[in-house]
Scaffold this active site. Sequence first.
Site, PDB file in Angstrom:
ATOM      1  N   ARG A  18       0.859  -1.126   0.051  1.00  0.00           N
ATOM      2  CA  ARG A  18       0.061   0.057   0.011  1.00  0.00           C
ATOM      3  C   ARG A  18       0.899   1.330  -0.116  1.00  0.00           C
ATOM      4  O   ARG A  18       0.378   2.488   0.187  1.00  0.00           O
ATOM      5  CB  ARG A  18      -0.903  -0.001   1.218  1.00  0.00           C
ATOM      6  CG  ARG A  18      -2.018  -0.559   1.050  1.00  0.00           C
ATOM      7  CD  ARG A  18      -3.032  -0.371   0.164  1.00  0.00           C
ATOM      8  NE  ARG A  18      -4.266  -1.127  -0.121  1.00  0.00           N
ATOM      9  CZ  ARG A  18      -5.352  -0.931   0.401  1.00  0.00           C
ATOM     10  NH1 ARG A  18      -5.543  -0.312   1.177  1.00  0.00           N
ATOM     11  NH2 ARG A  18      -6.242  -1.830  -0.007  1.00  0.00           N
ATOM     12  N   HIS A  43      16.416  -9.447   4.824  1.00  0.00           N
ATOM     13  CA  HIS A  43      17.016  -9.865   3.862  1.00  0.00           C
ATOM     14  C   HIS A  43      16.616  -8.937   2.740  1.00  0.00           C
ATOM     15  O   HIS A  43      15.683  -9.284   1.741  1.00  0.00           O
ATOM     16  CB  HIS A  43      16.740 -11.348   3.426  1.00  0.00           C
ATOM     17  CG  HIS A  43      17.385 -11.904   2.254  1.00  0.00           C
ATOM     18  ND1 HIS A  43      17.714 -13.365   2.172  1.00  0.00           N
ATOM     19  CD2 HIS A  43      17.973 -11.436   1.223  1.00  0.00           C
ATOM     20  CE1 HIS A  43      18.475 -13.637   1.318  1.00  0.00           C
ATOM     21  NE2 HIS A  43      18.705 -12.464   0.347  1.00  0.00           N
ATOM     22  N   ARG A  45      16.765  -7.343  -0.864  1.00  0.00           N
ATOM     23  CA  ARG A  45      16.910  -7.689  -2.199  1.00  0.00           C
ATOM     24  C   ARG A  45      17.085  -6.560  -2.954  1.00  0.00           C
ATOM     25  O   ARG A  45      16.585  -5.452  -2.683  1.00  0.00           O
ATOM     26  CB  ARG A  45      15.847  -8.641  -2.636  1.00  0.00           C
ATOM     27  CG  ARG A  45      15.980  -9.957  -2.023  1.00  0.00           C
ATOM     28  CD  ARG A  45      14.991 -10.844  -2.591  1.00  0.00           C
ATOM     29  NE  ARG A  45      14.806 -12.001  -1.292  1.00  0.00           N
ATOM     30  CZ  ARG A  45      15.599 -13.190  -1.375  1.00  0.00           C
ATOM     31  NH1 ARG A  45      16.757 -13.277  -2.213  1.00  0.00           N
ATOM     32  NH2 ARG A  45      15.490 -14.057  -0.634  1.00  0.00           N
ATOM     33  N   HIS A  50      10.603  -6.220  -0.469  1.00  0.00           N
ATOM     34  CA  HIS A  50      10.026  -6.324   0.865  1.00  0.00           C
ATOM     35  C   HIS A  50      10.959  -5.360   1.741  1.00  0.00           C
ATOM     36  O   HIS A  50      10.573  -4.024   1.848  1.00  0.00           O
ATOM     37  CB  HIS A  50      10.101  -7.867   1.499  1.00  0.00           C
ATOM     38  CG  HIS A  50      10.998  -9.110   0.740  1.00  0.00           C
ATOM     39  ND1 HIS A  50      12.003  -9.196   0.391  1.00  0.00           N
ATOM     40  CD2 HIS A  50      10.354  -9.946   0.281  1.00  0.00           C
ATOM     41  CE1 HIS A  50      12.475 -10.092  -0.282  1.00  0.00           C
ATOM     42  NE2 HIS A  50      11.457 -10.900  -0.359  1.00  0.00           N
ATOM     43  N   GLU A  70      20.786 -10.596   5.845  1.00  0.00           N
ATOM     44  CA  GLU A  70      21.318 -11.325   4.854  1.00  0.00           C
ATOM     45  C   GLU A  70      21.300 -10.841   3.438  1.00  0.00           C
ATOM     46  O   GLU A  70      20.499  -9.952   3.203  1.00  0.00           O
ATOM     47  CB  GLU A  70      20.394 -12.433   4.842  1.00  0.00           C
ATOM     48  CG  GLU A  70      19.664 -13.189   6.167  1.00  0.00           C
ATOM     49  CD  GLU A  70      18.702 -14.173   5.759  1.00  0.00           C
ATOM     50  OE1 GLU A  70      18.516 -14.880   6.772  1.00  0.00           O
ATOM     51  OE2 GLU A  70      17.876 -14.000   4.945  1.00  0.00           O
ATOM     52  N   HIS A 190      15.492 -21.869   6.442  1.00  0.00           N
ATOM     53  CA  HIS A 190      14.762 -21.938   5.057  1.00  0.00           C
ATOM     54  C   HIS A 190      13.554 -22.933   5.352  1.00  0.00           C
ATOM     55  O   HIS A 190      13.958 -24.061   5.511  1.00  0.00           O
ATOM     56  CB  HIS A 190      15.479 -22.185   4.075  1.00  0.00           C
ATOM     57  CG  HIS A 190      15.020 -21.195   2.524  1.00  0.00           C
ATOM     58  ND1 HIS A 190      13.984 -21.556   2.130  1.00  0.00           N
ATOM     59  CD2 HIS A 190      15.873 -20.174   2.334  1.00  0.00           C
ATOM     60  CE1 HIS A 190      13.772 -20.617   0.984  1.00  0.00           C
ATOM     61  NE2 HIS A 190      15.004 -19.792   1.324  1.00  0.00           N
TER      62      HIS A 190
HETATM   63  N1  PXP Z   1      17.886 -18.056   5.807  1.00  0.00           N
HETATM   64  C1  PXP Z   1      18.259 -17.400   4.508  1.00  0.00           C
HETATM   65  C2  PXP Z   1      19.761 -17.231   4.164  1.00  0.00           C
HETATM   66  C3  PXP Z   1      17.246 -16.849   3.727  1.00  0.00           C
HETATM   67  O1  PXP Z   1      17.451 -16.487   2.604  1.00  0.00           O
HETATM   68  C4  PXP Z   1      15.843 -17.034   3.991  1.00  0.00           C
HETATM   69  C5  PXP Z   1      14.715 -16.560   3.416  1.00  0.00           C
HETATM   70  O2  PXP Z   1      14.879 -15.238   3.297  1.00  0.00           O
HETATM   71  C6  PXP Z   1      15.696 -17.566   5.584  1.00  0.00           C
HETATM   72  C7  PXP Z   1      16.571 -18.109   6.274  1.00  0.00           C
HETATM   73  C8  PXP Z   1      14.305 -17.946   6.061  1.00  0.00           C
HETATM   74  O3  PXP Z   1      13.580 -18.835   5.095  1.00  0.00           O
HETATM   75  P1  PXP Z   1      11.830 -19.020   5.615  1.00  0.00           P
HETATM   76  O4  PXP Z   1      11.332 -17.587   5.058  1.00  0.00           O
HETATM   77  O5  PXP Z   1      11.598 -19.878   4.352  1.00  0.00           O
HETATM   78  O6  PXP Z   1      11.538 -19.352   6.933  1.00  0.00           O
END
Ligand code: PXP
Length: 237
Positions: A18, A43, A45, A50, A70, A190
């Site tokens: 939004r 993270h 990008r 985001h 990250e 992840h």
């Molecule tokens: N670790 C790393 C390096 C990632 O890139 C991500 C996703 O941004 C995650 C952990 C977290 O993964 P999930 O969103 O699937 O919990």
Amino acid sequence: MTKLSVNINKVALIRNARGENLPDLVQFAVDCEEFGADGITVHPRPDERHVRYNDLPKLKDVVQTELNIEGYPNERFLSLVEKTIPHQCTLVPDPPGVLTSNEGWNTKENAAFLQEIVNRLQSKGIRVSLFLNPDVDMVNYAKDTGTDRIEFYTGTFARQYIQDSTAAITPHIEAAKKANEIGLDINAGHDLNLNNLKFYASSISGLAEVSIGHALISDALYYGIKNTIQLYKRLLT
Ligand code: PXP
């Protein structure tokens, strides 16, 4: 005890839909900590779909536990990290257009590149972690870069876990054993969720931290973020 770092990228995604400040990402980070999170992960990008680059100094100002940033270490990312000075920076080999990170570094082929960046960030007092597949050779080569930690990619584990949990966890146990032997601290992340987290965390000795975003934020739609953080934390005790 394994720490829970909450990845708040998905919260930023909703905010960005939004163009205003609802939900408030910075307040969300503060609240996650109050509800028991041991850290906050973002993270950014390159397309800033985001978390945005200008969110980072604001997050650094408020996060009392541990801020983990990250990303792929291009120059823009590195200078942002150096300005923010998070507690930890996790280097991820994801190309710019990718939907989500889906594999770890080849620490043999990228040894010199990674070593230089690890040194650069450590010289600013930032703890460095390298995103890796659970592979004993990659763990060994990671050690040569001087990194403090490694983060195991658990996406493949999460998919396999449903069919065959023993096969899914075996490479992680072996790679973790090597990391423990050579003195590398271990993170993981992840696709960890309420179903697979307890099994993963109790199988991996020396697991310092998990970072969880997608499933945790999805669960929060049903249970609320306060309950959800407690549900995840209970699986780590
Ligand atoms: N670790 C790393 C390096 C990632 O890139 C991500 C996703 O941004 C995650 C952990 C977290 O993964 P999930 O969103 O699937 O919990």
